[in-house]
Design a protein around this motif. Structure first.
Motif, short mmCIF file in Angstrom:
data_model
loop_
_atom_site.label_atom_id
_atom_site.label_comp_id
_atom_site.label_asym_id
_atom_site.label_seq_id
_atom_site.Cartn_x
_atom_site.Cartn_y
_atom_site.Cartn_z
N ILE A 48 0.85 -1.19 0.00
CA ILE A 48 0.00 0.00 0.00
C ILE A 48 0.88 1.24 0.00
CG2 ILE A 48 -1.83 1.23 1.20
CD1 ILE A 48 -2.58 -1.41 2.55
N GLU A 49 0.80 2.02 -1.06
CA GLU A 49 1.53 3.29 -1.10
C GLU A 49 0.73 4.34 -0.33
OE1 GLU A 49 3.54 6.48 -4.25
OE2 GLU A 49 2.35 4.80 -5.00
N TYR A 50 1.41 5.05 0.56
CA TYR A 50 0.72 6.04 1.39
C TYR A 50 1.41 7.39 1.32
CZ TYR A 50 4.36 5.40 4.98
OH TYR A 50 5.56 5.35 5.65
N ARG A 51 0.63 8.43 1.59
CA ARG A 51 1.13 9.81 1.65
C ARG A 51 0.44 10.52 2.81
NH1 ARG A 51 0.00 10.83 -4.78
NH2 ARG A 51 1.45 9.25 -5.56
N ALA A 52 1.12 11.54 3.32
CA ALA A 52 0.57 12.31 4.44
C ALA A 52 1.40 13.57 4.63
CB ALA A 52 0.55 11.49 5.72
N ASP A 53 0.88 14.48 5.45
CA ASP A 53 1.67 15.65 5.83
C ASP A 53 2.84 15.22 6.71
OD1 ASP A 53 -0.14 17.11 4.44
OD2 ASP A 53 -1.19 17.91 6.19
N ASP A 54 3.80 16.12 6.88
CA ASP A 54 5.02 15.78 7.62
C ASP A 54 4.72 15.32 9.04
OD1 ASP A 54 6.51 16.37 5.41
OD2 ASP A 54 6.99 18.42 6.03
N ASP A 55 3.77 15.97 9.70
CA ASP A 55 3.45 15.60 11.08
C ASP A 55 2.92 14.17 11.16
OD1 ASP A 55 4.26 18.08 11.89
OD2 ASP A 55 2.23 18.93 11.97
N ASP A 56 2.01 13.82 10.25
CA ASP A 56 1.47 12.47 10.26
C ASP A 56 2.51 11.44 9.83
OD1 ASP A 56 -0.97 13.06 11.30
OD2 ASP A 56 -2.06 13.03 9.40
N LEU A 57 3.40 11.81 8.92
CA LEU A 57 4.45 10.88 8.51
C LEU A 57 5.34 10.50 9.68
CD1 LEU A 57 5.59 12.24 5.01
CD2 LEU A 57 4.28 10.16 5.49
N GLU A 58 5.64 11.45 10.53
CA GLU A 58 6.45 11.16 11.71
C GLU A 58 5.71 10.25 12.67
OE1 GLU A 58 7.70 14.79 13.49
OE2 GLU A 58 8.91 15.43 11.78
N ARG A 59 4.42 10.47 12.84
CA ARG A 59 3.65 9.65 13.77
C ARG A 59 3.41 8.24 13.24
NH1 ARG A 59 -1.56 12.86 15.35
NH2 ARG A 59 -1.28 13.79 13.29
N VAL A 60 3.36 8.11 11.90
CA VAL A 60 3.17 6.79 11.31
C VAL A 60 4.33 5.86 11.65
CG1 VAL A 60 3.20 5.58 9.09
CG2 VAL A 60 1.60 7.45 9.45
N GLU A 61 5.51 6.41 11.81
CA GLU A 61 6.70 5.60 12.07
C GLU A 61 6.86 5.22 13.54
OE1 GLU A 61 9.86 7.92 10.54
OE2 GLU A 61 9.24 7.71 8.44
N LYS A 62 5.93 5.62 14.39
CA LYS A 62 6.05 5.33 15.82
C LYS A 62 5.25 4.08 16.18
CE LYS A 62 6.87 10.15 17.10
NZ LYS A 62 6.42 11.30 17.91
N THR A 63 5.54 3.56 17.37
CA THR A 63 4.94 2.30 17.81
C THR A 63 3.43 2.40 17.93
OG1 THR A 63 6.96 1.82 19.05
CG2 THR A 63 4.99 0.54 19.61
N ALA A 64 2.91 3.56 18.32
CA ALA A 64 1.47 3.71 18.51
C ALA A 64 0.70 3.46 17.22
CB ALA A 64 1.16 5.11 19.05
N PHE A 65 1.29 3.81 16.09
CA PHE A 65 0.61 3.58 14.81
C PHE A 65 0.43 2.09 14.56
CE2 PHE A 65 1.02 2.57 10.26
CZ PHE A 65 -0.10 3.20 9.78
N PHE A 66 1.46 1.29 14.80
CA PHE A 66 1.36 -0.15 14.56
C PHE A 66 0.40 -0.80 15.54
CE2 PHE A 66 5.47 1.00 12.74
CZ PHE A 66 5.39 0.39 11.50
N GLU A 67 0.37 -0.31 16.76
CA GLU A 67 -0.58 -0.84 17.72
C GLU A 67 -2.02 -0.58 17.26
OE1 GLU A 67 0.45 1.01 21.37
OE2 GLU A 67 2.17 -0.31 21.76
N ARG A 68 -2.27 0.64 16.79
CA ARG A 68 -3.60 0.96 16.31
C ARG A 68 -3.93 0.18 15.04
NH1 ARG A 68 -8.56 1.45 17.51
NH2 ARG A 68 -9.75 2.92 16.22
#
Length: 306
Positions: A110-130
């Protein structure tokens, strides 16, 4: 030089997925089912504190497809294995429309795009948990998602074919589903009917010849090399857009539609060199009443469909 970001969902184990992809085809689920699943996942992630995240394109890699059919001794054709639930008051099988089912092992790119703030949060553990929480409660192609491997994030240099090949090799053994609409277009330009053009490419021709020793040698071939299959890639509207009696959502316009079928190919994942070769996206051609899933690299016009 641009960077493309991929969310890899490896080895989704799906139980009882819908195998009746169109009125003409049975087997692997329709491409609309896969993009529909990704669209539903995007909406759930946006509602989970990732408002600018967009899942823009999807690649489907099939590792296993177990179609639930049965062929008894002496039978010429296979029969669908149905459940007929629930039984009627007398304990008999009630009248029902048979539903073809299959068990799947599939990976999604899945190719994804987002603003810089969301891109940083996507790479954190909380994103994978969710993400794991959401996946565990979702349906895939109408089937139950029983298990999946841990999701991964990949950042690829768009100009580096080696990076793409490395990702695709990690999904072996598997087959990427590609669109081969151009085979239909070439046949239809020569005056062949759309259905005849499709059947010509999926029919296996058997021929025999006798060698100098009198032995009979059989040869089998198809019109085109590769694992060519019919696939359902969208819908075409057959009624005007407007309200319908007893529709579920009274605020959303409704129209009747029929399935759109064309040719596709299952290609070994390690042979994919260009990422766009494997990715699919939505494309609505409203003047022609077409709502399609098509390859990122596909160009209009929308011919080679029926």
């Amino acid at each position: 030089m641009s960077t493309r970001r991929l969310l890899v969902l490896p080895h989704l184990k799906v139980h009882n997925a819908n195998a009746l992809s169109s009125p003409f085809t049975i087997g692997f689920p329709a491409m609309t089912a896969w993009l529909g699943f990704v669209h539903a996942l995007e909406r759930k992630l946006k509602a989970s504190d990732y408002p600018t995240l967009r899942l823009v394109a999807t690649g489907v890699i099939s590792h296993r497809c177990d179609l639930q059919t049965y062929q008894g001794p002496g039978d010429y054709v296979h029969s669908i294995v149905g459940t007929a639930n629930p039984l009627d008051r007398d304990g008999q099988r009630s009248a029902f429309i048979e539903e073809a089912r299959c068990h799947l092992d599939v990976s999604l790119l899945i190719e994804y795009r987002a603003d810089d703030d969301d891109l940083e949060r996507v790479e954190k553990t909380a994103f994978f948990e969710r993400l794991n929480q959401l996946l565990s409660r979702m349906k895939v192609a109408g089937g139950d998602l029983l298990d999946f491997d841990f999701p991964e994030l990949k950042a690829l240099d768009d100009s580096e074919a080696k990076e793409v090949q490395k990702v695709m090799r990690s999904l072996m053994p598997g087959f990427a589903l590609l669109e081969r609409r151009e085979l239909m277009q070439e046949a239809m330009k020569q005056g062949t009917d759309a259905l005849d053009a499709l059947l010509e490419h999926v029919t296996v021709h058997h021929q025999c010849e006798q060698d100098e020793n009198g032995d009979v040698i059989w040869h089998s071939h198809r019109k085109t090399h590769g694992w060519i299959v019919p696939i359902a890639t969208g819908f075409q509207g057959i009624s005007p857009v407007g309200p319908a009696k007893n529709q579920r959502d009274a605020d959303t316009p409704h129209r009747f539609a029929e399935s759109v079928v064309t040719l596709g190919e299952f290609k070994m994942a390690h042979r994919i060199e260009d990422l766009d070769e494997a990715l699919w996206e939505y494309n609505a051609d409203l003047p022609n009443d077409l709502y399609l899933c098509q390859q990122v690299q596909t160009e209009t016009p929308h011919s080679g469909l029926f």
